[in-house]
Design a protein around this motif. Structure first.
Motif, short mmCIF file in Angstrom:
data_model
loop_
_atom_site.label_atom_id
_atom_site.label_comp_id
_atom_site.label_asym_id
_atom_site.label_seq_id
_atom_site.Cartn_x
_atom_site.Cartn_y
_atom_site.Cartn_z
N LEU A 289 0.73 -1.14 -0.03
CA LEU A 289 0.00 0.02 -0.01
C LEU A 289 0.77 1.21 0.03
CD1 LEU A 289 -2.17 -1.21 3.00
CD2 LEU A 289 -2.47 -1.90 0.79
N SER A 290 0.47 2.18 -0.48
CA SER A 290 1.11 3.51 -0.56
C SER A 290 0.19 4.73 -0.91
CB SER A 290 2.24 3.41 -1.53
OG SER A 290 2.02 3.66 -2.69
N LEU A 291 0.63 5.78 -0.51
CA LEU A 291 -0.02 7.11 -0.73
C LEU A 291 1.08 8.30 -1.15
CD1 LEU A 291 -2.30 7.82 2.41
CD2 LEU A 291 -2.91 7.34 0.09
N PRO A 292 1.62 8.19 -2.54
CA PRO A 292 2.51 8.68 -2.90
C PRO A 292 2.28 10.19 -3.05
CG PRO A 292 1.55 7.72 -4.91
CD PRO A 292 0.98 7.09 -3.62
N ALA A 293 1.72 10.91 -2.15
CA ALA A 293 1.50 12.22 -2.33
C ALA A 293 2.63 13.16 -2.45
CB ALA A 293 0.70 12.75 -1.04
N ALA A 294 3.75 12.94 -1.75
CA ALA A 294 5.03 13.74 -1.97
C ALA A 294 5.42 13.78 -3.40
CB ALA A 294 5.86 13.21 -0.93
N ASP A 295 5.09 12.57 -3.94
CA ASP A 295 5.80 12.48 -5.38
C ASP A 295 4.93 13.11 -6.32
OD1 ASP A 295 7.50 11.39 -7.42
OD2 ASP A 295 5.76 9.82 -8.01
N GLU A 296 3.66 12.89 -6.04
CA GLU A 296 2.49 13.31 -7.22
C GLU A 296 2.28 15.12 -6.77
OE1 GLU A 296 -0.83 10.93 -6.32
OE2 GLU A 296 -0.03 9.34 -7.60
N GLY A 297 2.59 15.19 -5.58
CA GLY A 297 2.23 16.63 -5.32
C GLY A 297 0.95 17.05 -4.92
N ILE A 298 -0.15 16.33 -5.07
CA ILE A 298 -1.53 16.57 -4.63
C ILE A 298 -1.77 16.17 -3.31
CG2 ILE A 298 -2.22 16.90 -7.28
CD1 ILE A 298 -3.50 14.16 -7.00
N VAL A 299 -2.93 16.67 -2.75
CA VAL A 299 -3.38 16.06 -1.36
C VAL A 299 -4.05 14.54 -1.75
CG1 VAL A 299 -4.83 16.72 0.36
CG2 VAL A 299 -3.63 18.63 -0.66
N PRO A 300 -3.64 13.88 -0.90
CA PRO A 300 -4.31 12.49 -1.00
C PRO A 300 -5.56 12.26 -0.45
CG PRO A 300 -2.67 12.09 0.69
CD PRO A 300 -2.39 13.65 0.02
N GLY A 301 -6.80 12.92 -1.12
CA GLY A 301 -8.09 12.86 -0.87
C GLY A 301 -8.05 13.22 0.87
N LEU A 302 -9.00 12.08 1.36
CA LEU A 302 -9.32 12.37 2.82
C LEU A 302 -8.31 11.50 3.55
CD1 LEU A 302 -11.70 13.79 1.78
CD2 LEU A 302 -12.93 12.57 3.93
N PRO A 397 3.07 24.66 -10.25
CA PRO A 397 4.16 24.36 -11.07
C PRO A 397 4.83 23.11 -10.88
CG PRO A 397 4.37 26.84 -10.23
CD PRO A 397 3.25 25.93 -9.42
N ASP A 398 4.90 22.72 -9.74
CA ASP A 398 5.53 21.51 -9.25
C ASP A 398 4.67 20.23 -9.92
OD1 ASP A 398 3.88 22.35 -6.95
OD2 ASP A 398 4.61 20.30 -6.14
N VAL A 399 3.37 20.31 -9.67
CA VAL A 399 2.37 19.35 -10.06
C VAL A 399 2.45 19.15 -11.60
CG1 VAL A 399 -0.01 18.46 -10.39
CG2 VAL A 399 1.01 19.04 -7.85
N LEU A 400 2.24 20.38 -12.37
CA LEU A 400 2.46 20.41 -13.81
C LEU A 400 3.68 19.73 -14.29
CD1 LEU A 400 0.75 23.93 -14.30
CD2 LEU A 400 -0.32 21.52 -14.36
N ALA A 401 4.83 19.80 -13.57
CA ALA A 401 6.15 19.50 -14.09
C ALA A 401 6.10 18.08 -13.94
CB ALA A 401 7.37 20.24 -13.46
N LYS A 402 5.86 17.49 -12.83
CA LYS A 402 5.73 16.10 -12.52
C LYS A 402 4.94 15.41 -13.42
CE LYS A 402 6.99 16.60 -7.51
NZ LYS A 402 6.52 16.36 -6.28
N THR A 403 3.61 15.68 -13.68
CA THR A 403 2.65 15.34 -14.66
C THR A 403 3.41 15.15 -16.20
OG1 THR A 403 1.58 17.12 -15.18
CG2 THR A 403 0.62 15.83 -13.45
N GLU A 404 4.06 16.05 -16.17
CA GLU A 404 4.78 16.25 -17.93
C GLU A 404 5.70 15.23 -17.85
OE1 GLU A 404 4.12 17.86 -20.71
OE2 GLU A 404 2.57 18.49 -19.74
N ARG A 405 6.73 15.10 -16.64
CA ARG A 405 7.81 14.18 -16.79
C ARG A 405 7.21 12.81 -16.92
NH1 ARG A 405 9.91 17.79 -13.11
NH2 ARG A 405 9.52 16.31 -11.23
N HIS A 406 6.07 12.47 -16.19
CA HIS A 406 5.33 11.11 -16.00
C HIS A 406 5.03 10.79 -17.45
CE1 HIS A 406 2.09 8.18 -15.66
NE2 HIS A 406 2.77 7.90 -14.61
N TRP A 407 4.22 11.91 -18.13
CA TRP A 407 3.67 11.63 -19.40
C TRP A 407 4.69 11.38 -20.43
CZ3 TRP A 407 4.60 14.60 -23.89
CH2 TRP A 407 3.75 14.32 -25.05
N ALA A 408 5.84 11.87 -20.32
CA ALA A 408 7.11 11.54 -21.34
C ALA A 408 7.65 10.48 -21.09
CB ALA A 408 8.06 12.82 -21.14
#
Length: 415
Positions: A289-302, A397-408
């Motif tokens: 199990l994991s909550l990769p909030a620090a990596d994704e940059g968003i809040v992990p829901g509740l 900016p950090d979330v947008l950059a991370k999603t771009e790297r993941h997509w690439a």
């Protein structure tokens, strides 16, 4: 503001100075919106719900607010324009929706009414319930629902993306949860991931890879329908039960049932968040199990609200702030997982769980546990902050950059 924004090039074509000008315009307007909502959120909500006699869902409420209070939230044309862009190229108008819902949820009376409105069955669930009662099976685009005796098996079918969450899965899950709670033949809900097609796991069951980051990057993850709607919709229904009007009495009754989660391979992000509202968690030996909030940059829901009461503060911080994975063999796994079995024994464990949890007394007592562990006002206050913070995070900016790297990386891997 709109006239001045229109004088600027589209977001990806702006110079640094033009980007600063756009940000300043948005900040000024958001300051005004915050001030207005701080004074008038109750009156706005009453106008939109005819004195709280109507119970619109989030999207309908926001759409009506755009018509009745121009400039308060983005209108249909602005949202359509945003949907045509990738996340990094949007103006970020969903932030204004976050401010709007944050203010409504921040009001004790209004926020409670809104939460209770979202605990009603979604439109269309009743008609599909009749179909399910005839066939004991319902195939939705991203979810399969089957009745086996007193249990309803809800299976994720987003196999192309490791059962990651997207707009379609969230909508289908709410329909499935509504039907499970409405069908009086069912006493227990089972949640499990179906087989996937990813080359590394082809043919294996996977519980969930969390939010679909490729969809987030492409701009296809909705703030209202997904990021806020999942928390107020199907997950909250699983936790608190479904509110249904009783025609003979003119009041509402809550239908609550126990839920079992079955973790094959892994439950990441939103998948792990789901486990925090379930009554029994069964895991395949070797799962994690994991909550990769620090990596994704968003809040992990509740997850931030619910995890600490299960693991304690130190472990919760390790999971959320540092991305620590919890494997079935770790001592801390017992705080999050009830049973661990070899893959061949998981089906039998599911049947045992259904027998254990099918008693009517279980449903009554789980409702009382939820009341004690997560009072409605605590949930409301958390959601009020979450709505604002998450809306800003998905455009940071950090979330947008991370999603771009993941997509690439994904594009290179599939080439």
């Amino acid at each position: 503001m709109e006239r001045l924004l229109a004088l600027l090039p589209p977001r990806p074509d702006r110079t640094d100075g033009e980007s600063e000008r756009a940000a300043s315009l948005h900040d000024s307007c958001r300051t005004a919106r915050r001030a207005f909502l701080a004074r008038h959120s109750d009156s706005v909500y009453d106008a939109l719900t005819t004195g709280r006699t109507l119970r619109p869902r989030l999207a309908d409420l926001a759409a009506e607010a755009a018509v009745r209070f121009p400039g308060l939230v983005p209108d249909a044309a602005q949202l359509a324009e945003e949907r045509a862009r990738i996340q990094a190229h949007k103006e970020g108008r969903e932030i204004d929706q976050g401010l709007f819902f944050g203010a409504l949820l921040g009001s004790p009376a209004v926020g409670t009414h809104l939460i209770e409105s979202m605990l009603r069955p979604a439109s269309g669930s009743a008609s599909l319930l009749e179909e399910f009662r005839r066939t004991d099976r319902l195939e939705l685009p991203a979810v399969l629902l089957e009745r086996r005796g007193e249990a309803a098996h809800v299976t994720f079918r987003n196999g192309h993306c490791l059962n990651a969450e997207d707009n379609q899965l969230i909508a289908d899950m709410e329909t499935a949860v509504d039907i499970v709670l409405l069908d009086d033949r069912i006493r227990v809900g089972i949640l499990r991931g179906g087989p996937v097609t990813h080359p590394r796991y082809a043919g294996r069951r996977i519980f969930s890879a969390g939010i679909n980051l490729k969809e987030l990057r492409s701009g296809a993850i909705s703030f209202v329908d997904f990021l806020l709607g999942r928390e107020l919709g199907y997950i909250n229904k699983m936790a608190r039960g479904l509110l249904c009007d009783v025609p003979t009495e003119g009041s509402a009754t809550s239908i609550s049932k126990p839920w079992v989660g079955v973790v094959d391979a892994f439950a990441i992000g939103g998948g792990m968040q789901l486990l925090l509202v379930l009554d029994r968690v069964i895991a395949e030996d070797g799962a994690f199990l994991s909550l990769p909030a620090a990596d994704e940059g968003i809040v992990p829901g509740l997850g931030n609200l619910r995890l600490t009461r299960l693991t304690g503060a130190r472990v919760a911080r390790q999971i959320i702030l540092s991305g620590r994975r919890i494997h079935t063999g770790d001592p801390e796994a017992r705080l999050l997982i009830d049973e661990v079995h070899p893959a061949a024994a998981v089906d039998e464990a599911i049947e045992c769980a259904v027998r254990d949890l099918a008693s009517p007394a279980v449903a009554a007592n789980r409702a009382m546990l939820t009341l004690a562990e997560e009072p409605l006002d605590l949930l409301r206050a958390y959601l009020a902050e979450f709505a604002v913070i998450q809306a800003y995070r998905i455009y940071s900016p950090d979330v947008l950059a991370k999603t771009e790297r993941h997509w690439a990386r994904s594009e290179r891997a599939s080439a």
